[in-house]
Design a protein around this motif. Sequence first.
Motif, PDB file in Angstrom:
ATOM      1  N   ALA A   1       0.612  -1.175   0.083  1.00 19.04           N
ATOM      2  CA  ALA A   1      -0.174   0.093  -0.047  1.00 19.04           C
ATOM      3  C   ALA A   1       0.702   1.268  -0.035  1.00 19.04           C
ATOM      4  O   ALA A   1       1.980   1.245   0.558  1.00 19.04           O
ATOM      5  CB  ALA A   1      -0.993  -0.196   1.226  1.00 19.04           C
ATOM      6  N   HIS A   2       0.281   2.362  -0.641  1.00 12.98           N
ATOM      7  CA  HIS A   2       1.031   3.593  -0.730  1.00 12.98           C
ATOM      8  C   HIS A   2       0.980   4.274   0.894  1.00 12.98           C
ATOM      9  O   HIS A   2      -0.034   4.064   1.484  1.00 12.98           O
ATOM     10  CB  HIS A   2       0.313   4.729  -1.581  1.00 12.98           C
ATOM     11  N   GLY A   3       2.289   4.770   1.338  1.00 10.41           N
ATOM     12  CA  GLY A   3       1.914   5.473   2.713  1.00 10.41           C
ATOM     13  C   GLY A   3       1.308   6.705   2.841  1.00 10.41           C
ATOM     14  O   GLY A   3       0.497   6.581   3.669  1.00 10.41           O
ATOM     15  N   MET A   4       1.088   7.406   1.607  1.00 10.46           N
ATOM     16  CA  MET A   4       0.201   8.545   1.712  1.00 10.46           C
ATOM     17  C   MET A   4      -1.356   8.050   1.709  1.00 10.46           C
ATOM     18  O   MET A   4      -1.919   8.892   2.151  1.00 10.46           O
ATOM     19  CB  MET A   4       0.479   9.406   0.655  1.00 10.46           C
ATOM     20  N   TRP A   5      -1.552   7.046   1.025  1.00 10.76           N
ATOM     21  CA  TRP A   5      -2.876   6.509   1.322  1.00 10.76           C
ATOM     22  C   TRP A   5      -3.146   6.067   2.816  1.00 10.76           C
ATOM     23  O   TRP A   5      -4.243   6.140   3.288  1.00 10.76           O
ATOM     24  CB  TRP A   5      -3.280   5.218   0.378  1.00 10.76           C
ATOM     25  N   THR A   6      -2.354   5.285   3.320  1.00  9.50           N
ATOM     26  CA  THR A   6      -2.365   4.857   4.800  1.00  9.50           C
ATOM     27  C   THR A   6      -2.549   6.195   5.651  1.00  9.50           C
ATOM     28  O   THR A   6      -3.425   6.098   6.506  1.00  9.50           O
ATOM     29  CB  THR A   6      -1.146   3.987   5.035  1.00  9.50           C
TER      30      THR A   6
ATOM     31  N   ASP B   1      -9.223  22.885  12.876  1.00  6.37           N
ATOM     32  CA  ASP B   1      -8.963  23.549  11.395  1.00  6.37           C
ATOM     33  C   ASP B   1      -7.690  23.965  11.040  1.00  6.37           C
ATOM     34  O   ASP B   1      -7.135  23.491  10.137  1.00  6.37           O
ATOM     35  CB  ASP B   1      -9.864  24.947  11.496  1.00  6.37           C
ATOM     36  N   ALA B   2      -6.962  24.180  12.077  1.00  5.37           N
ATOM     37  CA  ALA B   2      -5.449  24.494  11.827  1.00  5.37           C
ATOM     38  C   ALA B   2      -4.572  23.393  12.944  1.00  5.37           C
ATOM     39  O   ALA B   2      -4.705  23.165  14.123  1.00  5.37           O
ATOM     40  CB  ALA B   2      -4.976  25.921  12.225  1.00  5.37           C
ATOM     41  N   HIS B   3      -3.906  22.766  12.149  1.00  6.68           N
ATOM     42  CA  HIS B   3      -3.182  21.630  12.574  1.00  6.68           C
ATOM     43  C   HIS B   3      -1.773  20.747  12.059  1.00  6.68           C
ATOM     44  O   HIS B   3      -1.803  21.126  10.773  1.00  6.68           O
ATOM     45  CB  HIS B   3      -4.093  20.345  13.192  1.00  6.68           C
ATOM     46  N   VAL B   4      -1.106  20.102  12.802  1.00  2.00           N
ATOM     47  CA  VAL B   4       0.009  19.485  12.161  1.00  2.00           C
ATOM     48  C   VAL B   4      -0.074  18.055  12.233  1.00  2.00           C
ATOM     49  O   VAL B   4      -0.629  17.480  13.302  1.00  2.00           O
ATOM     50  CB  VAL B   4       1.413  19.822  12.891  1.00  2.00           C
ATOM     51  N   VAL B   5       0.063  17.394  11.355  1.00  2.00           N
ATOM     52  CA  VAL B   5      -0.031  15.705  11.230  1.00  2.00           C
ATOM     53  C   VAL B   5       1.395  15.291  10.985  1.00  2.00           C
ATOM     54  O   VAL B   5       1.852  15.349   9.896  1.00  2.00           O
ATOM     55  CB  VAL B   5      -0.981  15.124  10.195  1.00  2.00           C
ATOM     56  N   ASP B   6       2.072  14.410  11.864  1.00  2.00           N
ATOM     57  CA  ASP B   6       3.250  13.887  11.747  1.00  2.00           C
ATOM     58  C   ASP B   6       3.090  12.428  11.617  1.00  2.00           C
ATOM     59  O   ASP B   6       2.034  11.732  12.386  1.00  2.00           O
ATOM     60  CB  ASP B   6       4.345  14.107  12.975  1.00  2.00           C
ATOM     61  N   VAL B   7       3.553  11.792  10.649  1.00  2.00           N
ATOM     62  CA  VAL B   7       3.353  10.255  10.722  1.00  2.00           C
ATOM     63  C   VAL B   7       4.838   9.470  10.334  1.00  2.00           C
ATOM     64  O   VAL B   7       5.817  10.236   9.608  1.00  2.00           O
ATOM     65  CB  VAL B   7       2.560   9.579   9.412  1.00  2.00           C
ATOM     66  N   GLU B   8       5.111   8.707  10.876  1.00  2.00           N
ATOM     67  CA  GLU B   8       6.330   7.576  10.514  1.00  2.00           C
ATOM     68  C   GLU B   8       5.902   6.381   9.921  1.00  2.00           C
ATOM     69  O   GLU B   8       5.062   5.758  10.640  1.00  2.00           O
ATOM     70  CB  GLU B   8       7.269   7.317  11.629  1.00  2.00           C
TER      71      GLU B   8
ATOM     72  N   ARG C   1      -3.052  10.710  19.094  1.00  4.08           N
ATOM     73  CA  ARG C   1      -1.925   9.641  18.621  1.00  4.08           C
ATOM     74  C   ARG C   1      -2.824   8.533  17.923  1.00  4.08           C
ATOM     75  O   ARG C   1      -3.682   8.258  18.663  1.00  4.08           O
ATOM     76  CB  ARG C   1      -1.191   9.270  20.090  1.00  4.08           C
ATOM     77  N   PHE C   2      -2.187   8.121  16.759  1.00  2.00           N
ATOM     78  CA  PHE C   2      -3.105   7.070  16.107  1.00  2.00           C
ATOM     79  C   PHE C   2      -1.740   6.322  15.473  1.00  2.00           C
ATOM     80  O   PHE C   2      -0.656   6.455  15.380  1.00  2.00           O
ATOM     81  CB  PHE C   2      -3.790   7.657  15.135  1.00  2.00           C
ATOM     82  N   GLY C   3      -2.214   5.076  15.061  1.00  2.00           N
ATOM     83  CA  GLY C   3      -1.551   4.181  14.228  1.00  2.00           C
ATOM     84  C   GLY C   3      -2.095   3.206  13.797  1.00  2.00           C
ATOM     85  O   GLY C   3      -3.274   2.802  13.668  1.00  2.00           O
ATOM     86  N   VAL C   4      -1.373   2.187  12.927  1.00  2.00           N
ATOM     87  CA  VAL C   4      -2.064   1.281  12.028  1.00  2.00           C
ATOM     88  C   VAL C   4      -1.073   0.068  12.503  1.00  2.00           C
ATOM     89  O   VAL C   4       0.146   0.065  12.153  1.00  2.00           O
ATOM     90  CB  VAL C   4      -1.816   1.596  10.567  1.00  2.00           C
TER      91      VAL C   4
ATOM     92  N   HIS D   1       2.539  -0.658  11.208  1.00  2.00           N
ATOM     93  CA  HIS D   1       2.849  -0.076   9.881  1.00  2.00           C
ATOM     94  C   HIS D   1       3.160   1.292   9.843  1.00  2.00           C
ATOM     95  O   HIS D   1       3.746   1.882   9.342  1.00  2.00           O
ATOM     96  CB  HIS D   1       1.379  -0.532   9.044  1.00  2.00           C
ATOM     97  N   LEU D   2       2.465   2.099  10.906  1.00  4.67           N
ATOM     98  CA  LEU D   2       2.449   3.544  10.740  1.00  4.67           C
ATOM     99  C   LEU D   2       1.976   3.915  12.201  1.00  4.67           C
ATOM    100  O   LEU D   2       0.895   3.278  12.956  1.00  4.67           O
ATOM    101  CB  LEU D   2       1.228   4.042  10.012  1.00  4.67           C
ATOM    102  N   VAL D   3       2.675   5.123  12.686  1.00  2.00           N
ATOM    103  CA  VAL D   3       2.511   5.613  13.897  1.00  2.00           C
ATOM    104  C   VAL D   3       2.361   7.377  13.433  1.00  2.00           C
ATOM    105  O   VAL D   3       3.241   7.852  12.661  1.00  2.00           O
ATOM    106  CB  VAL D   3       3.514   5.480  15.043  1.00  2.00           C
ATOM    107  N   GLY D   4       1.431   8.025  14.146  1.00  2.00           N
ATOM    108  CA  GLY D   4       1.032   9.442  13.718  1.00  2.00           C
ATOM    109  C   GLY D   4       0.551  10.320  15.080  1.00  2.00           C
ATOM    110  O   GLY D   4       0.288   9.467  16.195  1.00  2.00           O
ATOM    111  N   ARG D   5       0.881  11.575  14.792  1.00  2.00           N
ATOM    112  CA  ARG D   5       0.214  12.414  15.911  1.00  2.00           C
ATOM    113  C   ARG D   5      -0.381  13.609  15.104  1.00  2.00           C
ATOM    114  O   ARG D   5       0.416  14.019  14.348  1.00  2.00           O
ATOM    115  CB  ARG D   5       1.295  12.743  16.810  1.00  2.00           C
ATOM    116  N   VAL D   6      -1.272  14.023  15.728  1.00  2.00           N
ATOM    117  CA  VAL D   6      -2.126  15.361  15.231  1.00  2.00           C
ATOM    118  C   VAL D   6      -2.028  16.219  16.296  1.00  2.00           C
ATOM    119  O   VAL D   6      -2.149  15.952  17.479  1.00  2.00           O
ATOM    120  CB  VAL D   6      -3.662  15.119  14.765  1.00  2.00           C
ATOM    121  N   THR D   7      -1.354  17.492  16.153  1.00  7.92           N
ATOM    122  CA  THR D   7      -1.295  18.457  17.226  1.00  7.92           C
ATOM    123  C   THR D   7      -1.785  19.681  16.566  1.00  7.92           C
ATOM    124  O   THR D   7      -1.731  20.254  15.301  1.00  7.92           O
ATOM    125  CB  THR D   7       0.021  18.921  17.642  1.00  7.92           C
ATOM    126  N   SER D   8      -2.535  20.681  17.424  1.00  6.52           N
ATOM    127  CA  SER D   8      -3.118  21.861  17.059  1.00  6.52           C
ATOM    128  C   SER D   8      -2.362  22.951  16.956  1.00  6.52           C
ATOM    129  O   SER D   8      -1.207  22.946  17.600  1.00  6.52           O
ATOM    130  CB  SER D   8      -4.237  22.229  18.089  1.00  6.52           C
TER     131      SER D   8
END
Length: 292
Positions: A223-228, A242-249, A272-275, A284-291
């Motif tokens: 799968a494409h990383g950007m699809w995930t 509305d305004a946020h930063v989304v980091d994923v590895e 904090r989220f992940g797959v 497969h993926l770990v991520g975080r959304v911050t305002s």
Amino acid sequence: MTTKSFDKAPSTLPLMLRAALPAVPGVGSLPGVKHTSRDVPDLVLERGGVVTDPEHLQRYLEVCGFGHADAVPATYPHMSAFALHLALMTDTSFPFAPMGLVHLRNRITQHRPVTPDDVLDVSVRADDLRPHPKGRLIDLLTTVTAGGDVVWEEVTTLFSRGSGSGAETSAAPLEGVDAPSGVVHWRLGGDLGRRYGAVSGDRNPIHLHPLTAKAFGFPRNIAHGMWTKARCLAALQNRLPDAHVVDVEFKKPILLPSTVVFGYETDGDAIRFGVKAQKKSATHLVGRVTSL
């Protein structure tokens, strides 16, 4: 700094073919094909007057699982930048051959929601060539403006495997962050890479078919990383400010077909989220959304 402007998005199919040439024996060392630079290219690629095609947006929403909203998904402006990314990576002034690169991390900063009516100007350049214990890293920086204001930015971190050149010069954005457990299962079909590739223009052979993926060392297409990343944000669509930063590895490739598990946890204003894999619990993926 040299600036190259495009009236329309470069065609990705010829660029994909050009990206594959350095891997062809006897061709990869030819002038005009071989990547000989060892520095960040002194090059900016830009495209102005980008407008949203409603049909394309709808196809993107469907393949990534987004519901209808007044603004486009935070990952959608990446669509207008991808062809410029590919054009930059296939330029021989870029220090690495594209087919050997791994998309390791991705950071998107949405300063305000981007609407389908916005007319966008997109700029792409490379930056921060740096060491990694197993090779080297380089960033692709994308800036999107509307009416002269920066509305969206992206840092695409690429990894080139090779002899280790030392520790990273700064901590990774998600260092020490683990993917939370979850209960939401996504069943991903073997054709997912082809469906997303048809929308995104990213028809890298590793995503399309088992046979083409095996040529690059994968047991099946992935799968494409950007699809995930997009699918995760679709699952969080109603929780994003509305305004946020989304980091994923991106940790471990998702082989297709497969079933994966999505999970998330809130921590104050952050999410904090992940797959993870369904059976072995590999991340497969770990991520975080911050305002902002």
